[in-house]
Motif scaffolding. Structure first.
Motif, PDB file in Angstrom:
ATOM      1  N   PHE A   1      12.211  18.060  -9.876  1.00 30.46           N
ATOM      2  CA  PHE A   1      10.838  17.811 -10.311  1.00 30.46           C
ATOM      3  C   PHE A   1      10.067  16.997  -9.278  1.00 30.46           C
ATOM      4  CE2 PHE A   1      12.223  18.432 -14.903  1.00 30.46           C
ATOM      5  CZ  PHE A   1      11.583  19.658 -15.004  1.00 30.46           C
ATOM      6  N   LEU A   2      10.720  15.991  -8.720  1.00 25.72           N
ATOM      7  CA  LEU A   2      10.053  15.181  -7.702  1.00 25.72           C
ATOM      8  C   LEU A   2       9.727  16.014  -6.471  1.00 25.72           C
ATOM      9  CD1 LEU A   2      11.911  11.738  -7.744  1.00 25.72           C
ATOM     10  CD2 LEU A   2       9.585  12.228  -8.455  1.00 25.72           C
ATOM     11  N   SER A   3      10.660  16.869  -6.084  1.00 25.15           N
ATOM     12  CA  SER A   3      10.436  17.710  -4.907  1.00 25.15           C
ATOM     13  C   SER A   3       9.268  18.660  -5.128  1.00 25.15           C
ATOM     14  CB  SER A   3      11.706  18.496  -4.575  1.00 25.15           C
ATOM     15  OG  SER A   3      12.795  17.630  -4.334  1.00 25.15           O
ATOM     16  N   LEU A   4       9.207  19.255  -6.322  1.00 23.64           N
ATOM     17  CA  LEU A   4       8.100  20.162  -6.628  1.00 23.64           C
ATOM     18  C   LEU A   4       6.782  19.411  -6.744  1.00 23.64           C
ATOM     19  CD1 LEU A   4       9.807  22.465  -9.295  1.00 23.64           C
ATOM     20  CD2 LEU A   4       9.309  23.018  -6.904  1.00 23.64           C
ATOM     21  N   LEU A   5       6.863  18.193  -7.244  1.00 21.31           N
ATOM     22  CA  LEU A   5       5.654  17.399  -7.444  1.00 21.31           C
ATOM     23  C   LEU A   5       4.992  17.020  -6.127  1.00 21.31           C
ATOM     24  CD1 LEU A   5       3.869  15.804  -9.525  1.00 21.31           C
ATOM     25  CD2 LEU A   5       5.412  13.868  -9.122  1.00 21.31           C
TER      26      LEU A   5
ATOM     27  N   SER B   1       1.889   9.707 -10.695  1.00 25.93           N
ATOM     28  CA  SER B   1       2.547  10.860 -11.323  1.00 25.93           C
ATOM     29  C   SER B   1       4.033  10.604 -11.520  1.00 25.93           C
ATOM     30  CB  SER B   1       2.340  12.112 -10.464  1.00 25.93           C
ATOM     31  OG  SER B   1       0.985  12.386 -10.279  1.00 25.93           O
ATOM     32  N   THR B   2       4.677  10.054 -10.510  1.00 26.70           N
ATOM     33  CA  THR B   2       6.117   9.840 -10.592  1.00 26.70           C
ATOM     34  C   THR B   2       6.459   8.730 -11.575  1.00 26.70           C
ATOM     35  OG1 THR B   2       6.263  10.494  -8.271  1.00 26.70           O
ATOM     36  CG2 THR B   2       8.201   9.469  -9.235  1.00 26.70           C
ATOM     37  N   GLN B   3       5.668   7.694 -11.601  1.00 26.05           N
ATOM     38  CA  GLN B   3       5.921   6.633 -12.570  1.00 26.05           C
ATOM     39  C   GLN B   3       5.761   7.146 -13.992  1.00 26.05           C
ATOM     40  OE1 GLN B   3       3.696   3.059 -11.721  1.00 26.05           O
ATOM     41  NE2 GLN B   3       4.437   2.956  -9.619  1.00 26.05           N
ATOM     42  N   ARG B   4       4.787   8.000 -14.202  1.00 26.47           N
ATOM     43  CA  ARG B   4       4.627   8.598 -15.531  1.00 26.47           C
ATOM     44  C   ARG B   4       5.837   9.452 -15.886  1.00 26.47           C
ATOM     45  NH1 ARG B   4       2.021   6.908 -19.333  1.00 26.47           N
ATOM     46  NH2 ARG B   4       0.124   6.743 -18.093  1.00 26.47           N
ATOM     47  N   LEU B   5       6.319  10.220 -14.937  1.00 24.01           N
ATOM     48  CA  LEU B   5       7.505  11.048 -15.165  1.00 24.01           C
ATOM     49  C   LEU B   5       8.718  10.183 -15.487  1.00 24.01           C
ATOM     50  CD1 LEU B   5       8.870  13.864 -15.052  1.00 24.01           C
ATOM     51  CD2 LEU B   5       9.256  13.454 -12.612  1.00 24.01           C
ATOM     52  N   TYR B   6       8.897   9.115 -14.756  1.00 25.54           N
ATOM     53  CA  TYR B   6      10.027   8.214 -14.997  1.00 25.54           C
ATOM     54  C   TYR B   6       9.936   7.567 -16.376  1.00 25.54           C
ATOM     55  CZ  TYR B   6      12.245   8.235 -10.370  1.00 25.54           C
ATOM     56  OH  TYR B   6      12.952   8.587  -9.246  1.00 25.54           O
ATOM     57  N   LEU B   7       8.732   7.166 -16.767  1.00 26.15           N
ATOM     58  CA  LEU B   7       8.575   6.511 -18.068  1.00 26.15           C
ATOM     59  C   LEU B   7       8.818   7.478 -19.224  1.00 26.15           C
ATOM     60  CD1 LEU B   7       5.484   4.213 -17.442  1.00 26.15           C
ATOM     61  CD2 LEU B   7       7.814   3.490 -17.927  1.00 26.15           C
ATOM     62  N   TRP B   8       8.638   8.755 -19.000  1.00 23.01           N
ATOM     63  CA  TRP B   8       8.954   9.744 -20.029  1.00 23.01           C
ATOM     64  C   TRP B   8      10.431  10.104 -20.037  1.00 23.01           C
ATOM     65  CZ3 TRP B   8       4.402  13.643 -18.915  1.00 23.01           C
ATOM     66  CH2 TRP B   8       3.210  13.086 -19.414  1.00 23.01           C
TER      67      TRP B   8
ATOM     68  N   ILE C   1      16.005   4.680  -5.454  1.00 24.91           N
ATOM     69  CA  ILE C   1      16.292   5.245  -4.131  1.00 24.91           C
ATOM     70  C   ILE C   1      15.636   6.615  -3.981  1.00 24.91           C
ATOM     71  CG2 ILE C   1      18.128   6.190  -2.684  1.00 24.91           C
ATOM     72  CD1 ILE C   1      19.903   3.912  -3.617  1.00 24.91           C
ATOM     73  N   PHE C   2      15.814   7.478  -4.982  1.00 22.96           N
ATOM     74  CA  PHE C   2      15.218   8.810  -4.898  1.00 22.96           C
ATOM     75  C   PHE C   2      13.696   8.752  -4.962  1.00 22.96           C
ATOM     76  CE2 PHE C   2      19.517  10.170  -6.255  1.00 22.96           C
ATOM     77  CZ  PHE C   2      19.756  11.082  -5.243  1.00 22.96           C
ATOM     78  N   TYR C   3      13.176   7.765  -5.646  1.00 19.83           N
ATOM     79  CA  TYR C   3      11.724   7.575  -5.731  1.00 19.83           C
ATOM     80  C   TYR C   3      11.123   7.416  -4.337  1.00 19.83           C
ATOM     81  CZ  TYR C   3       7.339   5.277  -7.200  1.00 19.83           C
ATOM     82  OH  TYR C   3       6.024   4.932  -7.401  1.00 19.83           O
ATOM     83  N   HIS C   4      11.833   6.716  -3.461  1.00 19.18           N
ATOM     84  CA  HIS C   4      11.340   6.495  -2.098  1.00 19.18           C
ATOM     85  C   HIS C   4      11.853   7.543  -1.109  1.00 19.18           C
ATOM     86  CE1 HIS C   4       9.468   2.723  -3.119  1.00 19.18           C
ATOM     87  NE2 HIS C   4      10.598   2.210  -3.551  1.00 19.18           N
ATOM     88  N   LEU C   5      13.088   7.974  -1.296  1.00 11.68           N
ATOM     89  CA  LEU C   5      13.726   8.831  -0.299  1.00 11.68           C
ATOM     90  C   LEU C   5      13.118  10.229  -0.246  1.00 11.68           C
ATOM     91  CD1 LEU C   5      16.006   9.060   1.790  1.00 11.68           C
ATOM     92  CD2 LEU C   5      17.516   9.815  -0.068  1.00 11.68           C
ATOM     93  N   ILE C   6      12.878  10.830  -1.404  1.00 13.81           N
ATOM     94  CA  ILE C   6      12.394  12.218  -1.428  1.00 13.81           C
ATOM     95  C   ILE C   6      11.021  12.354  -0.767  1.00 13.81           C
ATOM     96  CG2 ILE C   6      11.712  14.122  -2.940  1.00 13.81           C
ATOM     97  CD1 ILE C   6      13.942  13.257  -4.825  1.00 13.81           C
ATOM     98  N   PRO C   7      10.019  11.543  -1.125  1.00 13.36           N
ATOM     99  CA  PRO C   7       8.729  11.693  -0.430  1.00 13.36           C
ATOM    100  C   PRO C   7       8.795  11.305   1.045  1.00 13.36           C
ATOM    101  CG  PRO C   7       8.687   9.778  -1.851  1.00 13.36           C
ATOM    102  CD  PRO C   7       9.940  10.528  -2.184  1.00 13.36           C
TER     103      PRO C   7
ATOM    104  N   PHE D   1       7.494  -1.993 -10.507  1.00  5.49           N
ATOM    105  CA  PHE D   1       7.624  -0.939 -11.517  1.00  5.49           C
ATOM    106  C   PHE D   1       9.067  -0.804 -11.975  1.00  5.49           C
ATOM    107  CE2 PHE D   1       8.858   3.563 -12.073  1.00  5.49           C
ATOM    108  CZ  PHE D   1       8.248   3.793 -13.298  1.00  5.49           C
ATOM    109  N   PHE D   2      10.006  -0.843 -11.035  1.00  6.07           N
ATOM    110  CA  PHE D   2      11.414  -0.672 -11.392  1.00  6.07           C
ATOM    111  C   PHE D   2      11.977  -1.917 -12.074  1.00  6.07           C
ATOM    112  CE2 PHE D   2      10.764   2.584  -8.220  1.00  6.07           C
ATOM    113  CZ  PHE D   2      11.391   3.660  -8.812  1.00  6.07           C
ATOM    114  N   ILE D   3      11.462  -3.077 -11.715  1.00  2.00           N
ATOM    115  CA  ILE D   3      11.868  -4.288 -12.435  1.00  2.00           C
ATOM    116  C   ILE D   3      11.429  -4.190 -13.894  1.00  2.00           C
ATOM    117  CG2 ILE D   3      11.529  -6.782 -12.613  1.00  2.00           C
ATOM    118  CD1 ILE D   3      11.238  -6.844  -9.570  1.00  2.00           C
ATOM    119  N   ASN D   4      10.188  -3.767 -14.105  1.00  2.00           N
ATOM    120  CA  ASN D   4       9.695  -3.609 -15.474  1.00  2.00           C
ATOM    121  C   ASN D   4      10.420  -2.485 -16.210  1.00  2.00           C
ATOM    122  OD1 ASN D   4       7.193  -5.328 -16.312  1.00  2.00           O
ATOM    123  ND2 ASN D   4       6.885  -4.870 -14.153  1.00  2.00           N
TER     124      ASN D   4
END
Length: 226
Positions: A28-32, A56-63, A114-120, A136-139
């Motif tokens: 999903f991240l790659s397609l996004l 967009s990615t933070q919204r995806l993660y929160l879901w 890690i994937f949040y930063h690595l993929i983009p 964001f990740f702490i929260n």
């Protein structure tokens, strides 16, 4: 005992489910973020591109991540753990389970960070790492602790099928907080909203909220002794 919990959580069918979900989120991240525009265009609009990606990615993660957290936490009350209550004591067993699941939540959150930063970073030319987004990740991890407390308080083996109502409530409550900006709603259940500005006072309130929840867990455990 922690080793037994580890083997139960990660050496069952859930291991395959976890790997599958990890592959799906990577897909999903790659397609996004896939962008075939030229380098100069990505650099020209990199601020907007970065903002779009993070929101967009933070919204995806929160879901997505609350359901993954709950899938791990829902097995905290298993029959094979009951003899440990007699041998080690209920307080020790509860503390061991909390320690184990907190470590797992840290590990899962770290992997997705890690994937949040690595993929983009690999797939785009515009991505830049901003340390402010680590908040964001702490929260997100703190929200995972809130889910842990609610699961430990409310979910038992015979009610395990209803455990996924907790992340569903989490999602619905986040929608309510976005539409109705009222501080009392946040005070009742302080979950993170990515589009809201970060305030240190809210962060410390959530920490106090979590420690209160852990205190309630041990009080409940003390009552169950009698």
């Amino acid at each position: 005992m922690i080793r037994l919990i580890y083997h139960y959580v990660f050496y069952t069918k859930k291991q395959r489910v976890f790997i599958l979900l990890l592959c799906l989120i990577i897909l999903f991240l790659s397609l996004l973020i896939y962008d075939n525009t030229p380098f100069y265009e990505q650099q020209l609009y990199k601020d907007l591109e970065n903002l779009y990606y993070h929101q967009s990615t933070q919204r995806l993660y929160l879901w997505f991540l609350p359901f993954l957290y709950e899938m791990i936490l829902m097995d905290h009350d298993q029959p094979f753990m009951k003899p440990f209550d007699v041998y080690f004591g209920k307080d020790y067993v509860l503390a061991s389970k909390i320690f184990f699941y907190v470590c797992v939540l840290i590990w899962v959150t770290w992997i997705f960070m890690i994937f949040y930063h690595l993929i983009p970073y690999i797939l785009t030319d515009y991505y830049e790492i901003y340390l402010i987004y680590e908040l964001f990740f702490i929260n997100l991890f703190l929200d995972g602790l809130l889910l842990l407390i609610i699961t430990f308080l409310c979910v038992r083996l015979k009610y395990q099928a209803f455990s996924f109502m907790i992340p569903i409530f989490y999602m619905l409550y986040s929608f309510v907080l976005e539409d109705i900006h009222h501080p009392m709603l946040y005070l009742l259940f302080p979950i993170f909203l990515p589009l809201e500005s970060f305030k240190s006072l809210e962060f410390f309130y959530k920490i106090c909220y979590i420690f209160t929840g852990f205190t309630l867990l041990f009080i409940q455990n003390l009552k169950n002794k009698h």
